[in-house]
Design a protein around this motif. Structure first.
Motif, PDB file in Angstrom:
ATOM      1  N   ALA A  78       0.304  -1.462  -0.067  1.00 12.91           N
ATOM      2  CA  ALA A  78       0.117   0.052   0.277  1.00 12.91           C
ATOM      3  C   ALA A  78       0.360   1.138   0.031  1.00 12.91           C
ATOM      4  CB  ALA A  78      -0.520   0.231   1.034  1.00 12.91           C
ATOM      5  N   PRO A  79       0.741   2.114  -0.472  1.00 10.83           N
ATOM      6  CA  PRO A  79       0.719   4.005  -0.538  1.00 10.83           C
ATOM      7  C   PRO A  79       1.442   4.087   0.724  1.00 10.83           C
ATOM      8  CG  PRO A  79      -0.378   3.623  -2.466  1.00 10.83           C
ATOM      9  CD  PRO A  79      -0.569   2.667  -1.691  1.00 10.83           C
ATOM     10  N   ALA A  80       0.666   3.802   1.381  1.00 12.19           N
ATOM     11  CA  ALA A  80       0.856   4.081   3.353  1.00 12.19           C
ATOM     12  C   ALA A  80       2.077   3.186   3.890  1.00 12.19           C
ATOM     13  CB  ALA A  80      -0.415   3.807   3.816  1.00 12.19           C
ATOM     14  N   ASP A  81       2.664   2.653   3.154  1.00 13.30           N
ATOM     15  CA  ASP A  81       3.378   1.187   4.176  1.00 13.30           C
ATOM     16  C   ASP A  81       4.753   2.130   3.418  1.00 13.30           C
ATOM     17  OD1 ASP A  81       1.420   0.352   5.294  1.00 13.30           O
ATOM     18  OD2 ASP A  81       1.430  -1.124   3.993  1.00 13.30           O
ATOM     19  N   VAL A  82       4.558   3.047   2.025  1.00 12.83           N
ATOM     20  CA  VAL A  82       6.548   3.377   2.055  1.00 12.83           C
ATOM     21  C   VAL A  82       6.643   4.705   2.434  1.00 12.83           C
ATOM     22  CG1 VAL A  82       7.226   3.348  -0.512  1.00 12.83           C
ATOM     23  CG2 VAL A  82       5.960   2.451  -0.593  1.00 12.83           C
ATOM     24  N   ALA A  83       7.774   5.072   2.353  1.00  8.92           N
ATOM     25  CA  ALA A  83       8.988   5.650   2.793  1.00  8.92           C
ATOM     26  C   ALA A  83       9.546   6.477   1.924  1.00  8.92           C
ATOM     27  CB  ALA A  83       9.248   6.054   4.684  1.00  8.92           C
ATOM     28  N   LEU A  84      10.300   6.994   1.518  1.00  9.40           N
ATOM     29  CA  LEU A  84      11.505   7.382   0.825  1.00  9.40           C
ATOM     30  C   LEU A  84      12.526   7.239   1.627  1.00  9.40           C
ATOM     31  CD1 LEU A  84      12.106   8.908  -1.927  1.00  9.40           C
ATOM     32  CD2 LEU A  84      12.322  11.244  -0.930  1.00  9.40           C
ATOM     33  N   ASP A  85      13.780   6.531   1.359  1.00 11.55           N
ATOM     34  CA  ASP A  85      14.546   6.159   1.959  1.00 11.55           C
ATOM     35  C   ASP A  85      16.226   7.057   1.613  1.00 11.55           C
ATOM     36  OD1 ASP A  85      16.569   4.448   3.863  1.00 11.55           O
ATOM     37  OD2 ASP A  85      17.139   4.363   2.656  1.00 11.55           O
ATOM     38  N   GLU A  86      15.751   7.253   0.400  1.00 10.34           N
ATOM     39  CA  GLU A  86      17.205   7.710   0.097  1.00 10.34           C
ATOM     40  C   GLU A  86      16.889   9.143  -1.728  1.00 10.34           C
ATOM     41  OE1 GLU A  86      21.790   7.178  -1.746  1.00 10.34           O
ATOM     42  OE2 GLU A  86      20.707   6.539   0.038  1.00 10.34           O
ATOM     43  N   GLY A  87      17.433   9.608  -2.139  1.00 10.98           N
ATOM     44  CA  GLY A  87      16.706  10.034  -3.261  1.00 10.98           C
ATOM     45  C   GLY A  87      17.762  10.968  -3.666  1.00 10.98           C
ATOM     46  N   PRO A  88      17.633  11.925  -4.653  1.00 10.34           N
ATOM     47  CA  PRO A  88      18.151  13.686  -5.226  1.00 10.34           C
ATOM     48  C   PRO A  88      18.256  14.331  -4.580  1.00 10.34           C
ATOM     49  CG  PRO A  88      16.869  12.308  -7.187  1.00 10.34           C
ATOM     50  CD  PRO A  88      16.949  11.062  -5.982  1.00 10.34           C
ATOM     51  N   LYS A  89      18.848  15.688  -3.706  1.00 14.39           N
ATOM     52  CA  LYS A  89      19.115  16.764  -2.963  1.00 14.39           C
ATOM     53  C   LYS A  89      17.419  17.114  -3.843  1.00 14.39           C
ATOM     54  CE  LYS A  89      21.779  20.250  -1.504  1.00 14.39           C
ATOM     55  NZ  LYS A  89      22.671  20.892  -1.302  1.00 14.39           N
ATOM     56  N   GLY A  90      16.739  17.450  -3.280  1.00 15.93           N
ATOM     57  CA  GLY A  90      15.726  18.439  -2.876  1.00 15.93           C
ATOM     58  C   GLY A  90      14.029  17.363  -3.408  1.00 15.93           C
ATOM     59  N   TRP A  91      14.630  16.695  -4.402  1.00 21.53           N
ATOM     60  CA  TRP A  91      13.377  15.596  -3.983  1.00 21.53           C
ATOM     61  C   TRP A  91      12.295  15.148  -3.161  1.00 21.53           C
ATOM     62  CZ3 TRP A  91      13.266  12.226  -8.554  1.00 21.53           C
ATOM     63  CH2 TRP A  91      13.973  12.819 -10.622  1.00 21.53           C
ATOM     64  N   LYS A  92      11.009  15.195  -2.760  1.00 24.09           N
ATOM     65  CA  LYS A  92      10.110  13.862  -2.346  1.00 24.09           C
ATOM     66  C   LYS A  92       9.672  13.606  -2.533  1.00 24.09           C
ATOM     67  CE  LYS A  92       6.991  16.598  -0.221  1.00 24.09           C
ATOM     68  NZ  LYS A  92       6.562  17.092  -0.242  1.00 24.09           N
ATOM     69  N   LEU A  93       9.338  12.503  -1.953  1.00 23.59           N
ATOM     70  CA  LEU A  93       7.854  11.382  -1.717  1.00 23.59           C
ATOM     71  C   LEU A  93       6.577  11.860  -1.735  1.00 23.59           C
ATOM     72  CD1 LEU A  93       8.054   7.572  -1.607  1.00 23.59           C
ATOM     73  CD2 LEU A  93       5.455   8.941  -1.099  1.00 23.59           C
ATOM     74  N   THR A  94       5.188  11.426  -2.863  1.00 26.37           N
ATOM     75  CA  THR A  94       4.609  11.737  -2.678  1.00 26.37           C
ATOM     76  C   THR A  94       3.608  10.711  -2.973  1.00 26.37           C
ATOM     77  OG1 THR A  94       4.502  14.069  -3.417  1.00 26.37           O
ATOM     78  CG2 THR A  94       2.218  13.194  -3.357  1.00 26.37           C
ATOM     79  N   ALA A  95       2.902  10.081  -2.194  1.00 26.01           N
ATOM     80  CA  ALA A  95       1.628   9.348  -2.331  1.00 26.01           C
ATOM     81  C   ALA A  95       0.387   9.458  -3.540  1.00 26.01           C
ATOM     82  CB  ALA A  95       1.291   8.526  -1.204  1.00 26.01           C
ATOM     83  N   THR A  96      -0.200   8.416  -3.925  1.00 27.07           N
ATOM     84  CA  THR A  96      -0.776   8.391  -5.177  1.00 27.07           C
ATOM     85  C   THR A  96      -1.468   7.163  -4.881  1.00 27.07           C
ATOM     86  OG1 THR A  96       0.556   7.047  -7.129  1.00 27.07           O
ATOM     87  CG2 THR A  96       0.701   9.328  -6.633  1.00 27.07           C
ATOM     88  N   LYS A  97      -2.416   7.192  -5.055  1.00 29.10           N
ATOM     89  CA  LYS A  97      -3.641   6.253  -5.033  1.00 29.10           C
ATOM     90  C   LYS A  97      -3.185   5.321  -5.340  1.00 29.10           C
ATOM     91  CE  LYS A  97      -6.521   5.914  -9.775  1.00 29.10           C
ATOM     92  NZ  LYS A  97      -8.149   6.293  -9.617  1.00 29.10           N
ATOM     93  N   ASP A  98      -2.006   5.098  -6.083  1.00 28.04           N
ATOM     94  CA  ASP A  98      -1.434   3.214  -6.531  1.00 28.04           C
ATOM     95  C   ASP A  98      -0.461   2.883  -6.201  1.00 28.04           C
ATOM     96  OD1 ASP A  98      -1.524   4.942  -8.297  1.00 28.04           O
ATOM     97  OD2 ASP A  98      -2.296   3.417 -10.203  1.00 28.04           O
ATOM     98  N   GLY A  99       0.546   3.827  -5.996  1.00 27.48           N
ATOM     99  CA  GLY A  99       1.313   3.693  -5.770  1.00 27.48           C
ATOM    100  C   GLY A  99       1.729   5.849  -5.543  1.00 27.48           C
ATOM    101  N   TYR A 100       3.501   5.902  -5.994  1.00 30.43           N
ATOM    102  CA  TYR A 100       3.919   7.410  -5.375  1.00 30.43           C
ATOM    103  C   TYR A 100       4.167   8.100  -6.173  1.00 30.43           C
ATOM    104  CZ  TYR A 100       8.616   4.381  -5.611  1.00 30.43           C
ATOM    105  OH  TYR A 100       9.454   3.726  -5.237  1.00 30.43           O
ATOM    106  N   THR A 101       4.724   9.277  -6.515  1.00 29.82           N
ATOM    107  CA  THR A 101       5.158   9.972  -7.197  1.00 29.82           C
ATOM    108  C   THR A 101       6.810  10.366  -6.112  1.00 29.82           C
ATOM    109  OG1 THR A 101       4.525  11.705  -6.926  1.00 29.82           O
ATOM    110  CG2 THR A 101       3.825  10.674  -8.962  1.00 29.82           C
TER     111      THR A 101
END
Length: 250
Positions: A78-101
């Protein structure tokens, strides 16, 4: 050139032609593979908990960089079970109804899009497909969302993670109570990401050292073949000239 030297000359030409064909085939095999998206896990096992998934989207534009990666999560995550652990500087994770961006400031052209997420638990499955849609700063979109069908390999395959069987006694954990936006690591800024349309999605980190080793091996092989062709081709030419000279003297 005398008649006696014609068969040898023809054989020399055939040899050089065959060598050229072999060299062409070798160069084709040594050419870099097309861009693609991949996924890997630190614990690739069904029902494993607190798993880190590493994603790599290979850049295929010489003029624009990634601004967003949209991932459709497979059934059981589920999207709620996912958290961003590491990514490019300035990037953030946003949940969608079937995944994330995950997205933010555009990366430089030619830079691969890499990020890691922490998953609460993997589902009980043999493999998981993560359809991925990549967006570039110039608006170009690349969709790695195809799954194998009818025994044919897709042209733009979705990243697939193969899982080992669940450990003895492993059980599914209870689902998350609410769907909340995943937190970003302290290294990432709070710049909002752009949003991909839901229709866009309806796709392991590459081993850089291994890729470099493969490239070096291929280059060395090509060099050996080129040298061998030059030596053998030159030997054949010298032999033909010598036979021709001997024939004229006699």
């Amino acid at each position: 050139m005398s008649t006696s030297t014609l068969p040898l000359a023809r054989a020399g030409r055939r040899f050089v032609l065959a060598g050229a064909v072999a060299l062409t085939a070798t160069l084709a095999l040594a050419a870099p593979a097309a861009a693609h998206a991949e996924v890997e896990a630190d614990k690739p096992q069904a029902l494993a908990e607190n798993v880190t998934l590493s994603f790599v989207s290979e850049a295929e534009s010489d003029s624009a960089g990634f601004t967003e990666l949209r991932v459709v999560l497979p059934e059981g995550i589920a999207p709620a079970d996912v958290a961003l652990d590491e990514g490019p500087k300035g990037w953030k994770l946003t949940a969608t109804k079937d995944g994330y961006t995950v997205g933010g400031p555009a990366l430089k052209a030619g830079v691969d899009g890499e990020h890691k997420i922490k998953v609460r638990q993997l589902p009980d499955a043999k493999e998981l497909a993560f359809k991925t849609v990549e967006t570039y700063s110039d608006g170009e979109v690349s969709r790695w969302i195809e799954l194998p069908s009818g025994g044919k390999e897709p042209e733009q395959p979705a990243p697939v993670l193969k899982l080992k069987a669940a450990a003895p006694g492993a059980k599914p954990v209870s689902p998350s109570p609410t769907a909340t936006q995943s937190a970003t690591p302290s290294a990432a800024a709070s710049t909002p990401s752009t949003t991909a349309s839901e229709s866009d999605a309806s796709p392991a980190a590459s081993d850089t050292a291994a890729d470099e080793d493969d490239g070096m091996s291929s280059g060395a092989l090509v060099a050996v073949i080129v040298v061998a062709l030059l030596v053998l081709g030159g030997g054949a030419w010298w032999l033909v000239k010598r036979r021709a000279a001997s024939s004229s003297e006699s």
